[in-house]
Design a protein around this motif. Structure first.
Motif, PDB file in Angstrom:
ATOM      1  N   VAL A   1       0.881  -1.039  -0.093  1.00  0.00           N
ATOM      2  CA  VAL A   1       0.292  -0.082  -0.295  1.00  0.00           C
ATOM      3  C   VAL A   1       0.855   1.382  -0.280  1.00  0.00           C
ATOM      4  N   GLU A   2       1.849   1.087   0.444  1.00  0.00           N
ATOM      5  CA  GLU A   2       2.992   2.601   1.094  1.00  0.00           C
ATOM      6  C   GLU A   2       3.819   2.535  -0.490  1.00  0.00           C
TER       7      GLU A   2
ATOM      8  N   VAL B   1       0.380   3.777  -2.661  1.00  0.00           N
ATOM      9  CA  VAL B   1       0.290   5.443  -2.438  1.00  0.00           C
ATOM     10  C   VAL B   1       1.914   6.094  -3.146  1.00  0.00           C
ATOM     11  N   ALA B   2       2.816   6.008  -2.959  1.00  0.00           N
ATOM     12  CA  ALA B   2       3.827   6.156  -3.269  1.00  0.00           C
ATOM     13  C   ALA B   2       4.039   6.954  -4.929  1.00  0.00           C
TER      14      ALA B   2
ATOM     15  N   TYR C   1      -4.227   6.549  -4.933  1.00  0.00           N
ATOM     16  CA  TYR C   1      -4.789   6.490  -3.934  1.00  0.00           C
ATOM     17  C   TYR C   1      -5.852   5.694  -3.276  1.00  0.00           C
TER      18      TYR C   1
ATOM     19  N   ALA D   1      -4.827   2.416  -3.219  1.00  0.00           N
ATOM     20  CA  ALA D   1      -4.690   1.780  -1.567  1.00  0.00           C
ATOM     21  C   ALA D   1      -5.460   2.151  -0.691  1.00  0.00           C
ATOM     22  N   ALA D   2      -6.938   2.961  -0.800  1.00  0.00           N
ATOM     23  CA  ALA D   2      -7.658   2.897  -0.346  1.00  0.00           C
ATOM     24  C   ALA D   2      -8.801   1.868  -0.179  1.00  0.00           C
TER      25      ALA D   2
ATOM     26  N   MET E   1      -7.419  -1.619   0.850  1.00  0.00           N
ATOM     27  CA  MET E   1      -7.443  -1.369   2.712  1.00  0.00           C
ATOM     28  C   MET E   1      -9.159  -2.081   2.589  1.00  0.00           C
TER      29      MET E   1
END
Lengths: 587, 560
Positions: free
Chosen positions: B415-416, B419-420, B424, B427-428, B431
């Motif tokens: 996820v990091e 996001v990098a 976004y 990633a959301a 999760m």
């Protein structure tokens, strides 16, 4: 010496004092010990045979009391008038991912940490779960690790790790030792909080990478991330992502729907952890992270959150009055009290924020006491439904007395701890957001209504009522408070009275940090502050002498109560200390 | 001498073979021959544990070889070997290390099962060695043709494994299904290779990357077509939606330890090549394939999590959960960065151990005949065998991403990376899918730990499906059940009828008592325990002290 050189020197010294610097590193790893002792005890207990319940309980209690001792040492080490983080320890943890094991304590986390240290021995001692003591003790100790770690972490991802860790022991406590219909309650609780945390994690990562894009350093250090420049939209979106997780955890209206089920079905030890300690993780997250990382968004969205807080106060109060189950009543009562804390956090005045921090501790103490008393009633008659209870005062006068005292603290009667926090919150809110404070005042009345009603139903009234609708265990005699139960309640009662009478030492340590936070918000968000708020906000950064006048006027107007004035012995020094990080931030 | 003369006479020029570069593969593949030879020359049939011990030994040997190679790469840098067809870089040695770990653990978690089922013999272990060799080669291959060969070396043993429990009908069905669909996808994959070759003039990954870096194709339809077919081929291997159809049926039908093995090694090999081909060979086209993968990631994580909610069979549930995991690993790939590749590899590490351990427990609980996989069988397991239930709970919570386990850091890592790379939303969504997935892991945990003596427990559990499963289940489950879940006879659609169904189950005695078989901690073999201790231990130790494994994964630099 040239003036500017002197200034630079002073500034540098203050930077060290105010932020995590070598000056404030710990002489002994107090904070890590706080986290590691319960973890080690849990590990030891895993290897103790299941049958040795006495030994297991002893190890658990000794570890928890040991933690309390270390916490007391931290209180002793804590420099009263310092605003920044103290006793900071940093170790590499997962540096490849940018996570470092950084722990520290400041005025906001100090007393929450102490509250954890006080409540866990009580949760362990007050637990009456006879079955599977080993697993129970291990889970409670792991919960203590999670709560301690959350309150002490200065690395956002480390905080997140501990924040999430708290879910697992509480889930198992409810599943393993809960009351009827615990399955859905436990799962609902876990999923709500877990799902909300998903947003927090993505928010943390996004913030860190925006920061990395600006500074070239991937870090999750709270102090460094506070210097991130965020666009208006990013600020608001990230604020909402963070607040979602904290609002569910607290719980804040309207994200509270998991809490009545979870509170009502938890075992005594579990609910102390859940309602008294873990709920504070949410409000602590708001104060610690929302206010310092997203000052713009805080100012922009403060009216919304204040409204939600007030809505929680009123809604919680009304719904609590309609409950027949004491556990559910307490859940809604907690919702109302959390509303007060939210109110204090977003009123953006020093008084209100100090009150909010104090109220977190106070609420933890009297909620734990009330839930333990409810568990004692449950243990005797197997019910917490007020329809089955009545006339208990005659059977157990001591218990009724303790219940009365704790209940009065919860209502907010002066002289007991509940009053100080609510008073400060309302007074501070009144300065900036008058109408919200006025509506919230109704909540105080509501609290008196539902708690006194519940008290009447349970302790007064004709015993005949109970006989008409007998409780499952009504045949058994209703015993008076035993010595063991009295010993469990005693520290809570002492603290409730002590903090009610003499809160000054606590406020003196909270105030410098709170002033720093308010100054940061003010400094970062000045251009956007609505006209109404600007007056009082600038009051927060005016020189100490003027500030004192302001405080004087406030007290004269509102209550002429000595508590607050005397509670700020650092009023002369605190604002000076408090301004330092503001300067650092504005460089 | 004669051979050399012959070679000199022919025009065929053989490349220099650097044996150290492929030592782990040689050990694994040679190990399978060794096992077969031992089985052939011993007069009496050896107990299955002997083969298991030998296989673990082979695994340790290949682990040592991998670590030696790792050391070489750290010291002397990455290099290509054997006519530019083998990459020896941080990435490939890590894949080899991981595959070796899988090879060490697999026999430990399988020995007890084969002993109980009376399915002795060396076949399973020899097949495992071959498959692991294929997976290693997948990670090291620097040529599309070699990747295809490695893929077949990896897959064919898995088809056989799926059908190893020849007495059970489901096993044969699973094998046939896996084989047919696998062969089909291999054909698609080969066609993809052919198209890429047609567009770029080479099958060598380095040359393809160089060609694409220096040339702009005017008509790149052939290249895009080839790329799309490669995605389909890889997607099938790693069970990404919509190429996942085989997964639930194959996982349900295959012998349980084989499922754990295929779930881990097929993903290790598949993702190793997937990552290398797309991140190091086709980075110039990332603007084209990233959106495609974006869609695939979203539907994979969501479908994996949501379809698992309605499963009553634990193996099927974990099949869908592994689809969810595949989505997470793809998340790292979708980032198209070195960090993403590293994250995916770390995830593979964590996932492989978790899934091996989980199926190790399932193999034990399944009981004689390998049929007791209904969730009912797990009711009250904590009371009967607390250690087994504890281990399973830990493995499941780690899969859910519980903190202080490798599962958490794996999710965090990918996820990091996402996001990098500014994904976004992705990633959301991922999760949130993890939160949905947590529900079904928790259901098993709840069933194991809830007190069976309380009458409310079954009703509570059924209500739990309805209460907390919430809108997501009823909405998507009901509408999607016909599409992706034909085998469960409208599983999600009848969600509201769950409670009566469950009551019937409750009145009919649970399977455990029907077969008169109780699972007890004491009855579990020492082999299984050692496997579980290793998997659970690694999960927890590297969760509490993540630094070493994170550092290790950091060295997974691709050659290019």
């Amino acid at each position: 010496m040239p003036l500017h050189a002197l200034t630079a020197l002073v500034l540098a010294a203050r930077t060290h004092a105010g932020l995590a610097g070598p000056a404030n590193t710990a002489p002994f790893p107090f904070l890590n010990t706080l986290i590691l002792v319960p973890a080690a005890a849990a590990l030891v207990i895993l290897f103790v045979p299941k049958k040795q319940t006495a030994l297991i309980r002893a190890i658990g209690l000794v570890a928890a009391i040991g933690v309390l001792g270390i916490a007391a040492a931290v209180l002793d080490q804590f420099k009263t008038s310092t605003a920044g983080y103290q006793l900071v320890e940093t170790h590499p943890f997962a540096s490849g991912l940018g996570i470092s094991w950084t722990v520290g304590v400041d005025g906001v986390s100090l007393f929450l940490m102490l509250m954890v240290a006080v409540l866990f021995p009580i949760a362990l001692a007050g637990a009456t779960e006879k079955e599977n003591t080993k697993a129970f003790t291990v889970w409670v100790l792991i919960a203590e690790v999670g709560c301690m770690g959350s309150f002490l972490s200065l690395d956002l991802l480390l905080f997140f790790l501990f924040f999430e860790l708290t879910l697992i022991p509480v889930y198992f406590l409810i599943v393993g030792w809960g009351r009827e219909r615990r399955g859905p309650a436990a799962t609902k609780f876990f999923l709500y909080t877990f799902a909300a945390s998903a947003f927090l994690l993505v928010g943390i990562l996004s913030l860190a990478f925006i920061h990395a894009g600006q500074s070239g350093v991937t870090t999750f250090d709270v102090i460094q991330l506070a210097h991130t420049h965020l666009s208006g939209t990013a600020d608001v979106v990230l604020f909402l992502a963070f607040t979602a997780a904290f609002a569910v955890k607290a719980p804040m209206f309207p994200f509270h729907t998991w809490s009545p089920d979870a509170y009502a079905t938890s075992p005594a030890g579990g609910v102390v952890v859940l309602a008294a300690v873990m709920a504070k993780l949410g409000t602590y997250g708001i104060v610690r992270f929302d206010l310092s990382l997203f000052p713009h968004a805080v100012v922009v969205l403060a009216p919304l959150l204040l409204s939600l807080g007030v809505a929680g106060i009123i809604y919680g109060g009304i719904v609590a009055a309609a409950q027949r189950d004491l556990g559910r009543l307490m859940a809604y009562s907690s919702l109302a009290h959390m509303g007060f804390i939210i109110l204090g956090a977003f009123a953006l005045t020093g008084e209100a924020l100090s009150g909010a921090v104090l109220q977190m501790v106070n609420h933890g103490l009297y909620t734990a006491a009330l839930f333990l008393l409810i568990a004692m009633i449950y243990r005797r008659w197997g019910t917490t439904d007020v329809r089955h209870l009545g006339g208990l005062q005659r059977k157990a006068p001591m218990m009724a007395a303790v219940f009365t005292l704790v209940m009065l603290a919860s209502i907010g009667v002066p002289g007991l701890n509940g009053f100080i926090g609510e008073f400060l919150i309302l007074a501070g809110t009144f300065l900036t957001h008058r109408w919200w404070a006025i509506v919230a005042l109704v909540g105080v009345v509501l609290a008196a209504v539902y708690l006194l009603w519940a008290y009447q139903q349970v302790f007064h009234g004709p015993p005949a009522k109970a006989a008409a609708a007998p409780a499952p265990g009504a045949g058994r005699p209703f015993r008076e408070l035993t010595v063991a139960e009295g010993l469990v309640m005693a520290p809570l009662v002492v603290l409730i009275v002590f903090l009610g009478v003499y809160p000054q030492p606590v406020l003196a340590r909270i105030t410098p940090t709170v002033d720093r936070i308010i100054n940061q918000v003010e400094a970062a968000a000045h251009p956007h502050i609505p006209a109404l708020g600007r007056a009082s906000l600038s009051a927060a950064v005016t020189p100490a002498s003027e500030r004192h006048d302001h405080g004087f006027v406030l007290h004269a107007v509102l209550a002429s109560h000595a508590i607050v004035g005397a509670g700020r012995p650092g009023a002369g020094t605190a604002p000076v200390q408090g301004r330092i990080p503001t300067k650092v931030a504005s460089r | 001498m004669m051979a050399r003369t012959l070679l000199a006479a022919s025009t065929l020029s053989l490349p220099h073979v650097n044996y150290t570069a492929i030592m782990p593969e040689l050990i694994a593949l040679g190990g399978s021959l060794l096992l077969l030879a031992v089985a052939a020359v011993t007069p009496r049939r050896l107990p299955t544990t002997v083969y298991a011990a030998m296989t673990s030994g082979i695994g340790i040997a290949s682990l040592v070889a991998s670590l030696v190679l790792y050391h070489d790469v750290r010291q002397g840098g990455a290099f290509v070997a054997i006519a530019h067809s083998i990459d020896v870089d941080g990435f490939s040695v890590l894949v080899m290390t991981l595959a070796s770990c899988v090879l060490i653990l697999t026999p430990m978690l399988a020995a007890g099962f084969f002993e109980r089922e009376g399915l002795g013999g060396c076949e399973y272990y020899a097949l495992a060695c071959i498959s692991v060799g294929g997976a290693m080669l997948m990670g090291a291959a620097n040529d599309l043709v070699l990747i295809f060969l490695a893929l077949e070396v990896l897959s064919i043993p898995l088809y056989v494994m799926a059908g190893l429990d020849y007495r059970r009908e489901g096993s044969g069905e699973a094998a046939l299904k896996y084989f047919l669909l696998g062969a089909f996808s291999s054909a698609i994959f080969v066609y993809g290779i052919a198209l890429v070759y047609g567009a770029t003039g080479s099958t060598n990954l380095g040359e393809i990357a160089a060609f694409l870096a220096h040339n702009v194709l005017v008509a790149n339809g052939v290249l895009y077509g080839g790329m799309a077919l490669l995605i389909v081929g890889f997607g099938f291997k790693v069970a990404a939606v919509p190429f996942h159809m085989w997964t639930p049926d194959v996982y349900q039908g295959s012998p349980t330890p084989a499922v754990g093995f295929m779930a881990s090694i097929a993903k290790v090999g598949g993702f190793a090549a997937f990552l290398r081909v797309f991140i190091s060979t086709l980075p110039t086209l990332s603007q084209t394939w990233k959106p495609v993968l974006w869609v695939i990631v979203i539907i994979t994580v969501l479908l994996g999590a949501i379809a698992a909610l309605v499963q009553r069979d634990v193996k099927r549930m974990l099949a869908y959960s592994s689809i969810n995991h595949a989505g997470f690993i793809l998340l790292g790939l979708q980032a198209a960065t070195a960090k993403g590749a590293t994250g995916s590899l770390y995830y593979l590490f964590a996932y492989s151990l978790l899934i091996l351990g989980s199926f190790g427990v399932i193999a034990v609980v399944g009981g004689r005949g390998d049929t007791g996989h209904s969730i009912e069988r797990y009711r009250g397991l904590a009371r009967r065998s607390p250690l087994l239930a504890g281990a399973f709970a830990l493995l499941l919570l780690a899969q859910a991403g519980a903190p202080f386990t490798t599962g958490f850091f794996a999710k965090l890592y990918v996820v990091e990376a996402a996001v990098a790379a500014h994904s976004y939303a992705l990633a959301a969504v991922a999760m949130v899918s993890a939160a949905i997935a947590a529900f079904f892991y928790l259901r098993v945990v709840f069933v194991m730990f809830a007190d069976t003596r309380l009458a409310e427990a079954p009703a509570g559990d059924a209500a739990l499906v309805q209460a907390a499963g919430a809108p997501a289940v009823s909405a998507v489950g009901a509408s999607g059940s016909g599409v992706f879940e034909p085998a469960v006879a409208g599983g999600g659609g009848v969600l509201l009828a769950e409670a009566p169904v469950r009551l019937e189950e409750e009145t009919a005695t649970p399977e455990a008592s029907a077969t008169g078989e109780e699972i007890r901690d004491g009855a579990v073999s020492a082999w299984t325990w050692s496997g579980l201790i290793l998997t659970v231990g690694a999960t927890v130790v590297f969760g509490i002290w993540p630094q070493p494994l994170v550092d290790f994964a950091q060295h997974a630099h691709l050659l290019f």
